[in-house]
Scaffold this active site. Structure first.
Site, PDB file in Angstrom:
ATOM      1  N   CYS A 177      -0.360   4.139   2.112  1.00 48.83           N
ATOM      2  CA  CYS A 177      -0.230   3.895   3.546  1.00 48.83           C
ATOM      3  C   CYS A 177       1.204   4.111   4.018  1.00 48.83           C
ATOM      4  O   CYS A 177       1.441   4.693   5.084  1.00 48.83           O
ATOM      5  CB  CYS A 177      -0.639   2.461   3.892  1.00 48.83           C
ATOM      6  SG  CYS A 177      -2.270   1.959   3.335  1.00 48.83           S
ATOM      7  N   ASP A 178       2.168   3.621   3.247  1.00 49.52           N
ATOM      8  CA  ASP A 178       3.549   3.543   3.721  1.00 49.52           C
ATOM      9  C   ASP A 178       4.532   4.428   2.972  1.00 49.52           C
ATOM     10  O   ASP A 178       5.696   4.534   3.374  1.00 49.52           O
ATOM     11  CB  ASP A 178       4.034   2.081   3.626  1.00 49.52           C
ATOM     12  CG  ASP A 178       3.190   1.136   4.469  1.00 49.52           C
ATOM     13  OD1 ASP A 178       2.699   1.567   5.519  1.00 49.52           O
ATOM     14  OD2 ASP A 178       3.015  -0.030   4.066  1.00 49.52           O
TER      15      ASP A 178
ATOM     16  N   CYS B  75       0.849  -1.197   0.000  1.00 48.02           N
ATOM     17  CA  CYS B  75       0.000   0.000   0.000  1.00 48.02           C
ATOM     18  C   CYS B  75       0.880   1.241   0.000  1.00 48.02           C
ATOM     19  O   CYS B  75       1.395   1.661   1.040  1.00 48.02           O
ATOM     20  CB  CYS B  75      -0.927  -0.005   1.219  1.00 48.02           C
ATOM     21  SG  CYS B  75      -1.973   1.474   1.341  1.00 48.02           S
TER      22      CYS B  75
END
Length: 311
Positions: A140-141, A137
């Protein structure tokens, strides 16, 4: 069982398909619960910005859309149960759902909306470095690798979209694809043009992920045409090579699955088990998008309502 554990409809999963199913079921006057161990949104929130969801001329934040859908369902009385479903029993007319906290719930009909999850590459170093530079992701990261050199593997909308997102915050992005052209929509590929910090690696596969000090340090790659091997320096590898169905709950529940593990159902979402329906990415179908998940959710809720009304 009391009213807190007994429902007309139980929806498992709170992605766009699950939330739409719950909304339509509740608006039809059915007591409805939606089960999700995480927050709302499902795979939708793996994307920073949705440009192809109808009704938003400038696109919409995936997180904003997810929470708006959740709030809309709650307004009509949907009960959100933040717990992981660990087992189901569909043998009797009254379906039984058990959760990790020990909860036992029943429902007259169940809508399966667990969706799918990122497909791993299956190469050496991948699983060991998950969460330490290997990610599924980018939105997300990606922030953890601001200003660093990273790699993305894949050729669809998600992979190209991840590369575009990362190009804004990382010093350099290597986009690795095993074919000679992307499968992504033209709107994505056109956006790549002119980005000086995105390097394209066509006809190339990832063979292994290297580490140094317990974190990703480089990617071993191979050209599929020449068999030439190389190394891509990268502090992170973002994997975007498709999905696999989240079907663990129903593998032994008597539900028909196709060869890839997706739940077989007709356009109404009805499975082979009476009273059990499916919506969203978990269903066998040719296109998996937020818009198709929403349509699935509406169809499944309508079919579940008719099933309950006639049973």
């Amino acid at each position: 069982m009391d009213d807190a554990t007994r429902f007309d409809i139980a929806v498992i999963g709170q992605g766009p398909a699950g939330m739409t199913s719950a909304l339509y079921a509740a608006r039809a006057g059915l007591s409805t619960a939606v089960f999700e161990r995480m927050g709302p949104g499902g795979q939708m929130t793996d994307t920073e910005h949705l440009d192809n969801y109808p009704g938003f001329a400038e696109g919409v934040s995936a997180f904003d859309l997810a929470f708006a859908m959740s709030a809309q369902a709650a307004r009509f009385g949907v009960v959100a149960i933040t717990d992981e479903v660990t087992s189901v029993d569909f043998q009797a007319p009254l379906k039984v759902i058990r959760t990790a906290s020990g909860g036992v719930y029943t429902a007259r009909a169940v809508i399966l909306a667990m969706g799918a999850e990122p497909r791993p590459l299956g190469v050496p170093g991948e699983s060991e470095l998950a969460g330490r530079g290997v990610s599924y992701c980018a939105t997300c990261d990606g922030g953890f690798f601001r200003g660093k050199e990273v790699a993305v593997v894949g050729g669809g909308n998600t992979a190209v979209g991840d590369a575009l997102y990362l190009s804004r915050i990382c010093s350099r992005v290597h986009l690795i694809h095993r074919r000679d052209a992307f499968r992504a929509d033209a709107v994505y590929t056109r956006a790549l043009e002119g980005l000086s910090n995105v390097e394209l690696h066509f006809d190339t596969v990832v063979e292994a992920v290297r580490s140094e000090g317990g974190v990703v340090s480089a990617i071993d790659v191979k050209n599929t045409l020449t068999d030439e091997k190389g190394v891509v320096d990268a502090a992170a590898l973002f994997v975007a090579v498709g999905t696999v169905p989240k079907n663990a709950l129903v593998r032994d529940a008597g539900i028909d699955l196709d060869q890839a593990g997706y739940v077989v159902a007709d356009e109404t979402g009805a499975t082979n088990v009476p009273g059990v329906f499916v919506a969203g990415d978990l269903r066998t179908k040719p296109l998996r998008q937020v818009s198709t998940a929403v349509g699935d959710g509406a169809n499944a809720a309508h079919a579940a309502f008719e099933y309950i009304s006639l049973s």
